[in-house]
Design a protein around this motif. Structure first.
Motif, short mmCIF file in Angstrom:
data_model
loop_
_atom_site.label_atom_id
_atom_site.label_comp_id
_atom_site.label_asym_id
_atom_site.label_seq_id
_atom_site.Cartn_x
_atom_site.Cartn_y
_atom_site.Cartn_z
N VAL A 28 36.38 -4.10 22.71
CA VAL A 28 35.89 -3.34 23.86
C VAL A 28 34.99 -2.19 23.37
O VAL A 28 33.93 -1.94 23.94
CB VAL A 28 37.06 -2.79 24.70
CG1 VAL A 28 36.57 -1.89 25.81
CG2 VAL A 28 37.88 -3.94 25.28
N ASP A 32 38.16 -8.10 35.32
CA ASP A 32 38.50 -7.03 34.40
C ASP A 32 40.01 -6.80 34.44
O ASP A 32 40.59 -6.71 35.53
CB ASP A 32 37.78 -5.73 34.78
CG ASP A 32 36.27 -5.86 34.72
OD1 ASP A 32 35.78 -6.78 34.05
OD2 ASP A 32 35.59 -5.02 35.34
N VAL A 90 42.76 -4.19 33.85
CA VAL A 90 42.84 -2.73 33.77
C VAL A 90 44.29 -2.30 33.64
O VAL A 90 45.13 -2.68 34.46
CB VAL A 90 42.20 -2.08 35.01
CG1 VAL A 90 42.30 -0.57 34.94
CG2 VAL A 90 40.76 -2.52 35.16
N THR A 130 43.17 -7.75 22.25
CA THR A 130 41.80 -7.28 22.09
C THR A 130 41.30 -7.26 20.66
O THR A 130 40.10 -7.19 20.43
CB THR A 130 41.66 -5.84 22.64
OG1 THR A 130 42.51 -4.98 21.88
CG2 THR A 130 42.01 -5.77 24.11
N PRO A 149 40.33 0.14 31.12
CA PRO A 149 40.13 -1.30 30.96
C PRO A 149 40.65 -1.78 29.61
O PRO A 149 40.43 -1.13 28.59
CB PRO A 149 38.61 -1.47 31.06
CG PRO A 149 38.05 -0.13 30.75
CD PRO A 149 39.08 0.88 31.14
N LYS A 191 40.34 -5.37 28.85
CA LYS A 191 39.31 -6.37 28.54
C LYS A 191 38.52 -6.64 29.81
O LYS A 191 39.08 -6.71 30.90
CB LYS A 191 39.96 -7.64 28.00
CG LYS A 191 39.05 -8.48 27.15
CD LYS A 191 39.83 -9.46 26.30
CE LYS A 191 38.89 -10.14 25.33
NZ LYS A 191 39.59 -11.15 24.54
N GLU A 192 37.23 -6.80 29.66
CA GLU A 192 36.35 -6.99 30.81
C GLU A 192 35.63 -8.32 30.72
O GLU A 192 35.36 -8.83 29.63
CB GLU A 192 35.33 -5.85 30.88
CG GLU A 192 35.99 -4.50 31.06
CD GLU A 192 35.00 -3.35 30.99
OE1 GLU A 192 34.02 -3.44 30.23
OE2 GLU A 192 35.22 -2.34 31.69
N LYS A 199 47.69 -10.19 31.95
CA LYS A 199 48.50 -9.37 32.85
C LYS A 199 49.98 -9.67 32.62
O LYS A 199 50.80 -8.75 32.52
CB LYS A 199 48.12 -9.63 34.30
CG LYS A 199 48.93 -8.82 35.29
CD LYS A 199 48.50 -9.08 36.72
CE LYS A 199 49.36 -8.24 37.66
NZ LYS A 199 49.00 -8.43 39.05
N LYS A 256 40.70 -6.73 38.40
CA LYS A 256 39.62 -6.41 39.35
C LYS A 256 38.49 -7.38 39.16
O LYS A 256 38.21 -7.86 38.15
CB LYS A 256 39.15 -4.98 39.15
CG LYS A 256 40.26 -4.00 39.44
CD LYS A 256 39.79 -2.59 39.27
CE LYS A 256 40.93 -1.64 39.59
NZ LYS A 256 40.56 -0.29 39.64
#
Length: 125
Positions: free
Chosen positions: A13, A60, A62, A81, A98, A100-101, A112, A125
């Motif tokens: 990130v 994303d 978050v 990540t 965040p 990871k996006e 999650k 999101k």
């Protein structure tokens, strides 16, 4: 030298944020400036925002809260990540932040689940 999609997927990130800043400085553009153009282009088609919402393919993950015990959450952040200990701890400390996006829905759901299992509160999101 062009960056391949595979190289982007392997970047942390922090590396992606640095790349974004470098692109903004080099060419004087920003993602925020491009967003209204993209929204306007999407609104031109019959359904407008409804069609754009159905077509979302990048999500994303978050971190809303690291929970009671941050150590297991930091370990999962590092696993997901590839961040170092210091960077992963910073993500946990700066929640909401965040993790990871731009990931697929399936990958976002998996991330999650792992983070929630470690005690974190997570939003997609």
């Amino acid at each position: 030298m062009p960056v391949t999609p595979e190289q982007l997927e392997e970047m942390s990130v922090l590396e992606l944020v640095e790349l974004k800043k470098a692109l903004e400085e080099r060419w004087g553009v920003s993602a925020a400036a491009a967003a209204p153009v993209m929204v306007a282009a999407g609104a031109g088609g019959g359904d407008g925002a409804g069609a754009a919402e159905e077509e979302q393919t990048a999500f994303d993950v978050v971190l809303a809260s690291a929970g009671q015990s941050k150590i297991p959450v930091i370990k999962v952040i590092r696993e997901l990540t590839g961040l170092g200990l210091k960077e992963a701890k910073a993500v946990a400390d700066e929640a909401p932040a965040p993790v990871k996006e731009g990931v697929t829905r399936e990958e976002a759901d998996q991330m999650k689940a792992k983070l929630e299992e470690a005690g974190a509160t997570v939003d997609i999101k």
